[in-house]
Design a protein around this motif. Structure first.
Motif, short mmCIF file in Angstrom:
data_model
loop_
_atom_site.label_atom_id
_atom_site.label_comp_id
_atom_site.label_asym_id
_atom_site.label_seq_id
_atom_site.Cartn_x
_atom_site.Cartn_y
_atom_site.Cartn_z
N ASN A 11 0.81 -1.24 0.00
CA ASN A 11 0.00 0.00 0.00
C ASN A 11 0.84 1.28 0.00
O ASN A 11 0.52 2.23 -0.71
CB ASN A 11 -0.99 0.06 1.17
N ASP A 17 -3.80 -1.95 -2.46
CA ASP A 17 -3.87 -3.14 -3.32
C ASP A 17 -3.09 -2.99 -4.64
O ASP A 17 -3.23 -3.84 -5.53
CB ASP A 17 -5.33 -3.53 -3.65
N HIS A 129 -4.94 -10.39 -3.85
CA HIS A 129 -4.46 -9.07 -4.31
C HIS A 129 -2.95 -9.18 -4.45
O HIS A 129 -2.29 -9.88 -3.70
CB HIS A 129 -4.87 -7.96 -3.34
N ASP A 131 -0.31 -7.02 -4.26
CA ASP A 131 0.68 -6.03 -3.81
C ASP A 131 1.72 -6.54 -2.83
O ASP A 131 2.73 -5.87 -2.60
CB ASP A 131 0.00 -4.75 -3.29
N ARG A 179 -9.72 -6.18 6.15
CA ARG A 179 -10.41 -5.93 4.88
C ARG A 179 -11.92 -5.87 5.09
O ARG A 179 -12.61 -5.12 4.41
CB ARG A 179 -10.07 -7.00 3.83
N ARG A 226 -9.35 1.79 8.99
CA ARG A 226 -8.61 0.82 9.80
C ARG A 226 -8.15 1.40 11.13
O ARG A 226 -7.65 0.67 11.98
CB ARG A 226 -7.42 0.29 8.98
N1 HSE Z 1 -3.41 -4.38 0.11
C1 HSE Z 1 -3.72 -5.33 1.13
C2 HSE Z 1 -4.58 -4.68 2.17
C3 HSE Z 1 -2.46 -5.82 1.75
O1 HSE Z 1 -4.31 -3.54 2.55
O2 HSE Z 1 -5.55 -5.30 2.63
C4 HSE Z 1 -2.66 -6.93 2.72
O3 HSE Z 1 -2.45 -8.14 2.13
#
Ligand code: HSE
Length: 298
Positions: A11, A17, A129, A131, A179, A226
């Motif tokens: 990120n 992602d 994903h 990343d 998530r 978050r």
């Molecule tokens: N891009 C993902 C997220 C990374 O922020 O949920 C975690 O695997």
């Protein structure tokens, strides 16, 4: 044979992602094919040695066996020794390291028949994903975008002179939980905000103009949601704006926090840890550097 797989931080603030960076913290996988097909032995040292499974459900083995199953080839007997240094469920890519490690071990036994794209596609089935998996395999900083065929990646070299300190809180946060808290849709103005920041971030990486990071590292797509799962995060984001560090963001889905600096700001970095401690949140600090090399045999 011994494989080395880097930790990753995904990120990097606005690139939810879409972007991730390999770091110089490594898991190692010692592997050896054995004569009886399907036989499996797994030994684990370090992170997860008491909690990770040592049978067919182990993620390294799942990824390893998926490669053979996809090719309709028998799964060879295998002995794995996993030497884990990447903390689990902290936002540093421990699952991606396991998946990429399993796939690379299989690819080695297949005399390297798989392309990078095939390996990434298999890894994506597990992770959903790209990343973390892309920088774990390729190293550097990898930008990933979706297209009709799957995803397209672009590897960039880490800029000179950037150092990272990762604050790892003493609690775990599953990626699923981090998530599940995200909304299904976001306001258009927040999407526009992130597009601008992401442009600045890529420019900072490619030009080495690290001072741009302070402006680039903002996010409105995941971090605000978050904050409720990562106590103190919101305050740290605000504190970072007025400090000497280059930028601060959640590492991946958290709960670790990555702080970018020029290595002369370590006292400043300690202030963030002390701030969390005053709020009753203990954490450990590790100093890392981005690395250009991805997973490889060593
Ligand atoms: N891009 C993902 C997220 C990374 O922020 O949920 C975690 O695997």
């Amino acid at each position: 044979m011994l494989l080395r797989i880097p930790a990753t931080s995904a990120n990097l603030g606005p690139g939810f992602d879409c972007i991730g960076m390999a770091l110089d913290l490594y898991n190692y996988i010692d592997f050896e094919a054995v004569d009886s097909p399907g036989a499996l032995s797994i030994e684990i040292c370090g992170e997860g040695q008491h909690s990770l499974s040592k049978d067919e459900t182990n993620l390294v083995y799942q990824a390893f066996s998926r490669v053979f199953a996809g090719r309709r080839e028998p799964i060879p007997g295998i002995k794995f020794k996993l030497i884990n240094n990447i903390p689990l469920a902290r936002g540093l890519g421990s699952s991606s390291a396991a998946i990429i490690g399993g796939i690379l071990a299989a690819n080695f036994l297949l005399a390297e028949k798989l392309s990078i794209e095939e390996m990434l596609d298999i890894a994506l089935e597990f992770e959903g994903h790209p990343d973390n998996i892309a920088p774990a395999l390729l190293g550097g900083i990898v930008l990933c975008t979706a297209n009709n065929q799957g995803f397209h990646y672009l590897k960039m070299n880490p800029p000179e002179g950037i150092f990272c300190t990762v604050l790892i809180p003493d609690y775990e946060l599953s990626t699923k939980k981090a998530r599940d808290i995200l909304p299904g849709t976001v306001p258009l103005k927040d999407a526009v905000f992130n597009i601008g920041k992401m442009g600045l971030l890529i420019n900072a990486i490619n030009t080495g103009n690290l001072d741009l990071l302070k402006e680039a590292i903002d996010d409105k797509l995941h971090q605000p949601y978050r904050c409720s799962l990562i106590p103190g995060l919101n305050d740290l984001i605000i504190l970072a704006k007025d400090s000497k560090v280059l930028g601060l963001a959640i590492s991946g889905a958290g709960p670790s926090i990555i702080i970018f600096h020029k290595n002369d700001d370590l006292d400043e970095v300690m202030l963030f840890q002390n701030y969390l401690l005053e709020k009753g949140i203990s954490s450990r600090l590790i100093n890392l550097k981005p690395v250009a090399e991805g997973a490889q045999l060593v």
